[in-house]
Design a protein around this motif. Structure first.
Motif, PDB file in Angstrom:
ATOM      1  N   GLN A 150      -7.356   0.521  -0.518  1.00  8.46           N
ATOM      2  CA  GLN A 150      -7.613  -0.720   0.198  1.00  8.46           C
ATOM      3  C   GLN A 150      -8.938  -0.648   0.975  1.00  8.46           C
ATOM      4  O   GLN A 150      -9.643  -1.630   1.115  1.00  8.46           O
ATOM      5  CB  GLN A 150      -6.451  -1.003   1.147  1.00  8.46           C
ATOM      6  CG  GLN A 150      -6.408  -2.434   1.595  1.00  8.46           C
ATOM      7  CD  GLN A 150      -5.100  -2.770   2.295  1.00  8.46           C
ATOM      8  OE1 GLN A 150      -4.137  -2.004   2.282  1.00  8.46           O
ATOM      9  NE2 GLN A 150      -5.058  -3.928   2.905  1.00  8.46           N
ATOM     10  N   THR A 172       0.835  -1.207   0.000  1.00 12.11           N
ATOM     11  CA  THR A 172       0.000   0.000   0.000  1.00 12.11           C
ATOM     12  C   THR A 172       0.870   1.257   0.000  1.00 12.11           C
ATOM     13  O   THR A 172       0.601   2.206  -0.741  1.00 12.11           O
ATOM     14  CB  THR A 172      -0.937  -0.009   1.224  1.00 12.11           C
ATOM     15  OG1 THR A 172      -1.761  -1.174   1.145  1.00 12.11           O
ATOM     16  CG2 THR A 172      -1.804   1.223   1.265  1.00 12.11           C
ATOM     17  N   ASP A 180      -5.621  -1.435  -5.123  1.00 11.22           N
ATOM     18  CA  ASP A 180      -5.026  -1.998  -3.916  1.00 11.22           C
ATOM     19  C   ASP A 180      -5.937  -3.096  -3.369  1.00 11.22           C
ATOM     20  O   ASP A 180      -7.006  -2.798  -2.848  1.00 11.22           O
ATOM     21  CB  ASP A 180      -4.816  -0.871  -2.890  1.00 11.22           C
ATOM     22  CG  ASP A 180      -3.784  -1.240  -1.832  1.00 11.22           C
ATOM     23  OD1 ASP A 180      -3.318  -2.404  -1.841  1.00 11.22           O
ATOM     24  OD2 ASP A 180      -3.461  -0.378  -1.000  1.00 11.22           O
ATOM     25  N   GLU A 181      -5.512  -4.321  -3.505  1.00 12.39           N
ATOM     26  CA  GLU A 181      -6.281  -5.494  -3.070  1.00 12.39           C
ATOM     27  C   GLU A 181      -7.725  -5.442  -3.586  1.00 12.39           C
ATOM     28  O   GLU A 181      -8.666  -5.410  -2.796  1.00 12.39           O
ATOM     29  CB  GLU A 181      -6.288  -5.601  -1.534  1.00 12.39           C
ATOM     30  CG  GLU A 181      -4.911  -5.409  -0.937  1.00 12.39           C
ATOM     31  CD  GLU A 181      -4.393  -6.611  -0.178  1.00 12.39           C
ATOM     32  OE1 GLU A 181      -5.059  -7.667  -0.197  1.00 12.39           O
ATOM     33  OE2 GLU A 181      -3.299  -6.514   0.406  1.00 12.39           O
TER      34      GLU A 181
HETATM   35 MG   LIG Z   1      -2.123  -2.815   2.009  1.00 16.93          MG
END
Ligand SMILES: [Mg+2]
Ligand SMILES: Nc1ncnc2c1ncn2[C@@H]1O[C@H](COP(=O)(O)OP(=O)(O)O)[C@@H](O)[C@H]1O
Lengths: 342, 243
Positions: free
Chosen positions: B85, B47, B161-162
């Protein structure tokens, strides 16, 4: 365009959150109504005992406006006084009246004393034959405490709720990550703060109109000046509350920590804004007043509502209020640098 | 392999939070039109790195260049679609209202905005829930809405992010299909993940462990070089070699 989108979104969120909306409008109305009932009740009628009071003397006095009981001994009067049946008793010994007060409630004390002075006026040898004529430069004889407190309270509630709601909204923006999303878009930092100022500005105008109209036209709060000025002052005040709330939200990690600012930042302002007489305040504290936005707003609101003044008298206060807002506005733009350096 | 256009160039980037060194001298290039995956366990620094690529954070050392511009740069940020995220949605608003708001920030309006909203909602399979309040969405639905918002302004670089955390395997597959579709339009995608089998679907992978880029290459190369059967094994071998 981008700012407009932000403003529309903030207003939409307000409309969705009915509870907060209700809180911001009805909580001040509720508290102001209670204040009104407390401060504008009928004047207190003192309950007094007359101990061994000569009949001819009684006839000379003006005895209306109090509940009187005759006693033939001091000890009986004392018992009743201790039981709070009477607020005081008057003796007449050695050709001079004297009074004993129960004394635990200052407002009752002064009501009794005021009554006694009026009652005994005919006895005073050199009393003026004509009654003293009193003219009011501002206000009137029937202006109550509520009329004097009112403008300060009005300002306080608007400051309080705008500070809290704006601070919490911005805090949420930060903790839910939407602030980061805003900052990953082309939105400029100043546009974010401006959007908040406009969105909350529009809403507070509505809030202030309702609360002020209610206080003035339904509760009958004294209103000598123009309604428009009241709105103008509350708008300026709410901008300072808003920008300060947003700024301080940067130092809070959750809603509870935001609320912790209230006793530290918001409530003390009331004490310095003229709810209590500023001239009798210890001098080592009184310098704080001019550093708080509410001080200027309260002074301007009183000028308009109590004294009927207009623009030429309130603009210095408005200038100070905008000074606060500009300062906090800039601090906000700088604080956002933490999340995006450009 | 033909000479490919560099979209992102990360040069000697390090990042420290106080005493903690989170990124350690990362150097990397990402090419146009590829799906690049950052693979690493939670806390590895993924991140932190992608936030710098988006322009939301600064390295303590080194430089990130995106589309040839040193980050952060506002004009460059406009060309990036970022999905953080956390879902970053306004829960008290409907999905549509969230979309309209974010689309307006990128200057989309009128018919074009409507078309884009419909299009991205189709991609993430949420068309039927357009007018629902986000607070009534499930976790996976929020994740997909968040993705849809990142796609709104047709960015040529997507940093996610994810993106598939909390999304069931069927939808995950359809989202990866959407990534492949975007790739065909010449968009570049950067995806972070800590799921090993997802990493297999990336064109190239950057393995991150403790803030260090321990390996870069196609999944095949990485497996081949370590003679491992899968990415997980390869990661362990690269990680072990570093330790
Ligand atoms: Mg992360
Ligand atoms: N703002 C911050 N301040 C201090 N430490 C941070 C901050 N952001 C991230 N970290 C630390 O950096 C490390 C990497 O975090 P992160 O990049 O979020 O990892 P990942 O995304 O790979 O799970 C973690 O140890 C985390 O605690």
């Amino acid at each position: 365009m981008r700012i407009a989108a932000l403003v529309i979104r903030i207003l939409r969120q307000f409309i969705r959150d009915k509870r907060t909306l209700g809180l911001m409008i009805f909580a001040p109305i509720l508290v102001l109504t209670m204040m009104h009932l407390v401060f504008s009740g009928d004047a207190y009628v003192p309950k007094l005992g007359l101990v061994d009071f000569p009949e001819p003397l009684q006839e000379q006095l003006q005895l209306e406006g109090a509940e009187l009981t005759d006693y033939d001994s001091i000890s009986k009067a004392e018992t009743d006084l201790a039981d709070k049946q009477i607020d005081g008793y008057i003796l007449f010994e050695n050709q001079a009246p004297s009074i004993v007060l129960e004394g635990s409630d200052p407002s009752v004390n002064s009501a009794v004393m005021k009554w006694v002075q009026e009652a005994f006026q005919p006895l005073q040898q050199n009393s003026l034959s004509k009654e003293l004529e009193i003219e009011f430069f501002h206000g009137s004889a029937d202006m109550g405490q509520f009329d004097y407190f009112g403008p300060v309270l009005l300002g306080f509630f608007i400051f309080f709720f705008v500070f809290l709601i704006a601070g919490v909204s911005f805090l949420r923006e930060r903790t839910t990550g939407t602030l980061e999303r805003l900052l990953s878009s082309p939105l400029r930092r100043w546009e974010i703060v401006t959007g908040y100022v406009l969105g909350f500005g529009i809403f507070t105008m509505l809030q202030a109109t309702i609360i002020a109209a209610y206080s003035i036209y339904i509760l009958g709060m004294l209103m000598e000046g123009a309604f428009g000025y009241v709105l103008l002052i509350t708008l300026f005040l709410s901008l300072s509350a808003l920008t300060l709330g947003i700024f301080l939200s940067a130092f809070a990690n959750n809603e509870l920590q935001m609320i912790q600012f209230i006793p530290i930042i918001v409530v003390p302002q009331v004490f310095f804004s003229g709810l209590f007489n500023l001239e009798t305040m210890s001098s080592w504290l009184s310098w704080i007043g001019p550093l708080t936005p509410l001080y200027y707003a309260a002074s301007a609101l009183r000028d308009v509502m109590v004294r009927g003044y207009g623009w030429s008298d309130i603009y210095p206060d408005l200038l100070f209020l905008s000074g606060f807002s500009v300062l906090f506005f800039i601090l906000n733009i700088l604080a956002l640098k933490k999340y995006r350096s450009i | 392999m033909a000479k490919r256009k560099i979209i992102i160039s990360t040069r000697n980037v390090s990042k420290a939070f106080g005493k903690q060194q989170v990124l350690k001298s990362i150097t990397l290039e990402i090419y146009k039109g590829e799906i690049f995956g950052f693979l690493g366990p939670s806390g590895a620094g993924k991140t932190t790195l992608v936030k710098q690529l988006v322009g939301l954070d600064l390295p303590t050392d080194g430089e990130n260049h995106v589309f040839g511009k040193k980050m952060p740069s506002l004009p460059t940020m406009e060309r990036i679609g970022y999905m953080a995220q956390s879902d970053a949605l306004y829960e008290e608003l409907s999905a549509k209202e969230n979309m309209v708001f974010f689309a307006s920030l990128y200057g989309l309006k009128g018919q074009h905005r409507e078309t884009r909203i419909r299009k991205v909602m189709e991609i993430v399979n949420l068309t039927d829930h357009l007018n629902k309040l986000v607070s009534n969405y499930s976790g996976g639905m929020k994740r997909r809405l968040s993705l849809a918002i990142a796609l709104l302004h047709e960015p040529k670089l997507l940093i996610l992010d994810e993106p598939t955390v909390g999304i069931d395997p069927v939808l995950r597959k359809s989202i990866w299909n959407a990534f492949e579709e975007l790739k065909k339009t010449d968009a570049t995608l950067i995806v972070t993940t800590h799921v090993m089998d997802e990493a297999e679907k990336c064109d190239r992978l950057g393995m991150i462990r403790d803030g260090r880029l321990i390996a870069v290459g196609t999944p095949e190369e990485l497996k081949h070089n370590t003679s491992s059967a899968n990415i997980e094994e390869a990661f362990l071998i690269y990680g072990g070699a570093e330790a």
